[in-house]
Design an enzyme around this catalytic site. Structure first.
Site, PDB file in Angstrom:
ATOM      1  CG  HIS A   3      53.211 -12.613  39.353  1.00 23.76           C
ATOM      2  ND1 HIS A   3      51.887 -12.375  38.780  1.00 23.76           N
ATOM      3  CD2 HIS A   3      53.032 -12.109  40.625  1.00 23.76           C
ATOM      4  CE1 HIS A   3      50.846 -11.955  39.758  1.00 23.76           C
ATOM      5  NE2 HIS A   3      51.759 -11.750  41.115  1.00 23.76           N
ATOM      6  CG  HIS A  25      45.040  -5.830  40.261  1.00 18.16           C
ATOM      7  ND1 HIS A  25      44.940  -5.226  41.459  1.00 18.16           N
ATOM      8  CD2 HIS A  25      46.201  -6.734  40.753  1.00 18.16           C
ATOM      9  CE1 HIS A  25      45.739  -5.767  42.486  1.00 18.16           C
ATOM     10  NE2 HIS A  25      46.589  -6.681  41.844  1.00 18.16           N
TER      11      HIS A  25
END
Length: 395
Positions: A366, A235
């Site tokens: 992703h 993150h």
């Protein structure tokens, strides 16, 4: 050097795998390691939204048959069982027993925005509804960020605020601004970033409703796929990329955006890459930067690749370019599954396929973005950039 032709081919290979998720009865299923929908698995809103988003990007790139898949996804998101026709908004999954969560709503906004830019029927209507739900139900103007979850009838607000959902809402809000031309969504994205990561050297993931950190949250469930204990290396890398995208999209960006992007990235690399003696990023760290969950996730290396490229272009620092090349080498050697398709979603500390956190291969979002982002400008977002220049061979 990662060749442009290889990136193009990898996007198409990933999309070939993703197409297998298409369910005759509607929506996209959760794929197993071999690319078969898992029997008995409910429909997940975030999976359906991410699939719709990547097929919208595929359509903008000129992929044959992608338009029909975007329409398939819009139909699934616009109706039951994912859409709540009584109270509005979206369930986390089919069945209607789960709470209304900010995380899947972020991806509905992203999917609808990308589909709208791609010109698909029903996309603008879906985007208008999704933006309305998020603004009325989740957005907290006094906090400059979004609430986390509610019961199905929008009562029983959760006494929790999460960095993960708000991070994805930054991406969604930037896409919504691209699709609608409304700068208010860009301003909200900036406010979220300021609330969650401005001035921080690492990402605090969990807060109470007054935005006080909860450092012991989920200590008993450290490997949770969405709310793990501690700080999540991936993150920090994802925030780094999004801060630079936000900076590029903002007319007069505050200096802290680029500064924080570098700080978060540099610390994530120092504390998360190969810190246990093997190549790869560990999943989570404790508050003394010691590895907690040492599994390697595909989405983390994808975000590392994209963030390294963004920082290289933003700063000109060749060290970021070196990181980009090194992590692509790692991804191609360890994560890319040339035998069964897509990427391994999880590796153990020994960099061999594992499934302690993630079962199967439900997500190409992703990996597709890791292949596309380095060849497009930092702003506008992927769909808007592809609409201007579909091949977009910039690398």
């Amino acid at each position: 050097m990662v060749e442009a032709t290889w990136l193009d081919g990898e996007v198409e290979r990933l999309l070939d795998f993703a197409e297998r998720a298409t369910l005759p009865g509607g929506g996209f299923g959760w794929l197993d390691d071999g690319g078969r929908p898992r029997p008995g698995e409910p429909l997940h809103t975030w999976v359906n939204a991410r699939m719709t988003h990547v097929f919208a990007l595929a359509h903008l790139r000129g992929r044959a048959g992608a338009a029909a898949l975007v329409d398939h996804g819009i139909a699934a998101l616009a109706a039951a069982p994912l859409h709540d026709d009584r109270h509005g908004g979206w369930y986390a999954a089919s069945g209607g027993s789960d709470r209304k969560q900010a995380y899947p709503h972020a991806f509905v906004v992203l999917a609808a925005a990308s589909a709208a830019v791609a010109g698909r029927p029903g996309a603008h209507e879906l985007l208008a509804e999704a933006c309305d739900v998020v603004e009325r139900r989740f957005w907290r103007a006094d906090e400059g960020a979004c609430a986390e979850s509610f019961a199905a009838d929008w009562t029983d607000a959760e006494a929790y605020r999460g960095a993960n959902a708000n991070m994805h809402l930054v991406e969604a809000f930037l896409a919504a601004s691209d699709a609608t031309g409304d700068p208010a969504w860009r301003r909200r994205a900036l406010r979220i970033a300021r609330r969650v990561v401005s001035g921080r050297t690492r990402v605090v993931e969990h807060f109470d409703e007054r935005w006080r950190p909860r450092p012991t949250y989920h200590a008993e469930h450290p490997d949770d796929p969405f709310r793990p204990y501690g700080t999540t290396v991936g993150h920090a890398l994802e925030w780094s990329r999004l801060l630079l995208a936000l900076e590029a999209a903002t007319a007069e960006p505050p200096p802290w955006l680029a500064a924080t992007a570098r700080t978060l990235f540099d610390r994530a690399v120092r504390t998360g890459w190969a810190v246990d003696g093997a190549a790869g990023f560990v999943y989570t760290l404790d508050w003394r930067d010691r590895p907690v969950v040492r599994s390697r996730m595909h989405w983390v290396v994808c975000e590392a690749i994209a963030a390294a490229d963004a920082l290289h272009r933003r700063t000109g620092d060749p060290s970021y370019g070196g990181c980009y090349e090194r992590w692509w080498d790692h991804a191609r050697r360890c994560f890319v599954d040339t035998d069964r398709g897509s990427w391994h979603h999880e590796l153990g500390p020994d960099n061999r396929p594992a499934a302690t956190v993630w079962q199967g291969k439900p997500d190409v979002y992703h990996a597709v973005q890791a292949c596309l982002l380095p060849r497009l400008p930092l702003a506008p977002g992927l769909a808007a950039a592809l609409a201007v220049d579909p091949p977009a061979h910039t690398r």
